[in-house]
Design an enzyme around this catalytic site. Structure first.
Site, PDB file in Angstrom:
ATOM      1  N   THR A 152       2.903  -6.753  -6.683  1.00 38.72           N
ATOM      2  CA  THR A 152       2.450  -5.604  -6.638  1.00 38.72           C
ATOM      3  C   THR A 152       2.968  -4.758  -7.800  1.00 38.72           C
ATOM      4  OG1 THR A 152       2.679  -5.520  -4.250  1.00 38.72           O
ATOM      5  CG2 THR A 152       2.603  -3.503  -5.007  1.00 38.72           C
ATOM      6  N   LYS A 227      -3.849  -1.650  -3.410  1.00 39.23           N
ATOM      7  CA  LYS A 227      -2.768  -2.054  -3.032  1.00 39.23           C
ATOM      8  C   LYS A 227      -1.639  -0.808  -2.803  1.00 39.23           C
ATOM      9  CE  LYS A 227       0.927  -4.736  -1.690  1.00 39.23           C
ATOM     10  NZ  LYS A 227       0.797  -4.978  -0.208  1.00 39.23           N
ATOM     11  N   LYS A 295       9.670   0.936  -4.231  1.00 35.74           N
ATOM     12  CA  LYS A 295       8.949   0.687  -5.653  1.00 35.74           C
ATOM     13  C   LYS A 295       7.625   1.192  -5.400  1.00 35.74           C
ATOM     14  CE  LYS A 295       7.519  -3.229  -5.908  1.00 35.74           C
ATOM     15  NZ  LYS A 295       6.449  -3.992  -5.683  1.00 35.74           N
TER      16      LYS A 295
END
Ligand SMILES: NC(=O)C1=CN([C@@H]2O[C@H](COP(=O)(O)OP(=O)(O)OC[C@H]3O[C@@H](n4cnc5c(N)ncnc54)[C@H](OP(=O)(O)O)[C@@H]3O)[C@@H](O)[C@H]2O)C=CC1
Ligand SMILES: O=CCCC(=O)O
Length: 347
Positions: A152, A227, A295
């Protein structure tokens, strides 16, 4: 083998039919929606090691054997694929080598010895260094090969990696996943892919071993954006859930009953039902590390900033993940964000 069948309502019927055609091949069989047209069709894919064991089986590389990468690579090996692994911490390669994987010393050597190399790294920095750093995967790439980054990351990072891979003449696909540790173990991930369509077509049988569905979203950056949008929503949902549990408890409600009530109503979500019971016991067994959720909030906020989209809820949730990190909870499951709301403020 691929059995195509239309209509979502008969998936189990078709699944039973496919199994009866191929009784020897049920191990990796599951009904899988063709996600590019989710509203109209389903496909049922049976991957058999026999079909891949042809004269020149595709040689697969796998870089990054953390919580997600290890079970994903394991599923490829168990399906009979020819897999070569690398991980920064070599000890994590050993269980896979025991299962039959080959090992190389650097990402570049893996890429040089494989047709397609998958990577599953922690964050943009590690994805960049493993793909493009010294002895990185790009150093072993050449025309005819492919690089599939499942990590990701943000769109700009993915585009940088795409550029470096393309300079070698190889193809690139970004393919981040929805789904956590258990779906990775069960081969039930959801792939959000973008990039070279011919590479997407080539690796689809392998994505189907590791996942239950796959979306092809066009240009590089779209997979990363999808995502981040999904994980931004998930991160905000978790903080809202945590607030509700603690508020309810403080006014005398039983938090286990709150979890049960939520599970029966309109805001029911698998995430609440799965994580709620352990959260009320202040237990956070790690499936998705909190540091990675923070994150993803940070990267999603960057994405929002790039198009001037207000995201005040996600911004507030991000602050809570940062507080949780500062309390040493980075490697706990992201549901540990509830602890950030338990911290007593000084008078
Ligand atoms: N866990 C989850 O539920 C999900 C995670 N993701 C995403 O997938 C990715 C991987 O997640 P997960 O497996 O949980 O993470 P882990 O933290 O378990 O694994 C991270 C991997 O990245 C490697 N790594 C970290 N830094 C470096 C570096 N500087 N150089 C080389 N390798 C490095 C680690 O190597 P080492 O072993 O040496 O530390 C390890 O292989 C992340 O981007 C995450 O956001 C996506 C869906 C679900
Ligand atoms: O990136 C992590 C996603 C976790 C999940 O989808 O359950």
């Amino acid at each position: 083998m691929v059995i195509l069948a239309r209509g979502a309502n008969y998936s189990h019927h078709y699944a039973a039919m496919a199994t009866s055609f191929c009784p020897a091949l049920p191990q990796h069989f599951k009904p899988t929606p063709i996600s590019r047209f989710p509203q109209v069709s389903f496909s049922f894919k049976v991957f058999s090691s026999q079909t891949s064991a042809d004269e020149n089986p595709t040689r697969l590389g796998f870089l990054g054997l953390g919580i997600m990468g290890s079970p994903m690579a394991q599923n490829l090996i168990k399906a009979g694929c020819d897999v070569t692994v690398w991980n920064r911490t070599k000890s994590k390669c050993e269980p896979l080598i025991d299962l039959g994987a080959k090992y190389k010393q650097t990402p570049g050597e893996v890429a040089a010895s494989c047709d397609v190399t998958f990577s599953m790294l922690a964050d943009p920095e590690s994805a960049m260094v493993v793909a493009c750093g010294e002895h990185g995967a790009a150093s072993g790439m050449s025309p005819g090969k492919g690089y599939v980054d499942i990590s990701t990351v943000d769109g700009p990072t993915s585009k940088l990696i795409n550029g470096q891979i393309k300079e070698t003449g190889a193809l690139f696909l970004e393919a981040p996943v929805s789904g956590s540790k258990k779906p990775a173990e069960d081969g039930q991930l959801i792939f959000l892919t973008a990039g070279d369509k011919s590479l997407y077509d080539k690796v689809s049988p392998y994505l189907d071993i590791m996942g239950k569905s796959r979306f092809y979203l066009g240009d590089v950056g779209n997979g990363a954006a999808m995502k981040l949008v999904v994980n931004m929503i998930m991160g905000s949902m978790m903080t809202s859930f945590a607030e509700g549990l603690l508020l309810g408890e403080k006014v005398g409600l039983d938090p286990t009953v709150i979890v049960e009530v939520i599970s029966q109503g309109a805001i029911s979500a698998p995430m609440f039902s799965m994580k709620g019971p352990s959260m009320v016991q202040s237990k956070y067994p790690t499936a998705f590390p909190l540091k990675h959720q923070q994150k993803d909030m940070r990267l999603a906020l960057g994405l929002a900033e790039s198009v001037s989209q207000p995201t005040p809820i996600a911004a507030a949730a991000n602050e809570l993940y940062k507080v949780a990190k500062s309390h040493g909870l980075s490697d706990h499951d992201f549901s540990a964000v509830i602890e950030a709301l338990k911290v007593k403020l000084k008078d």
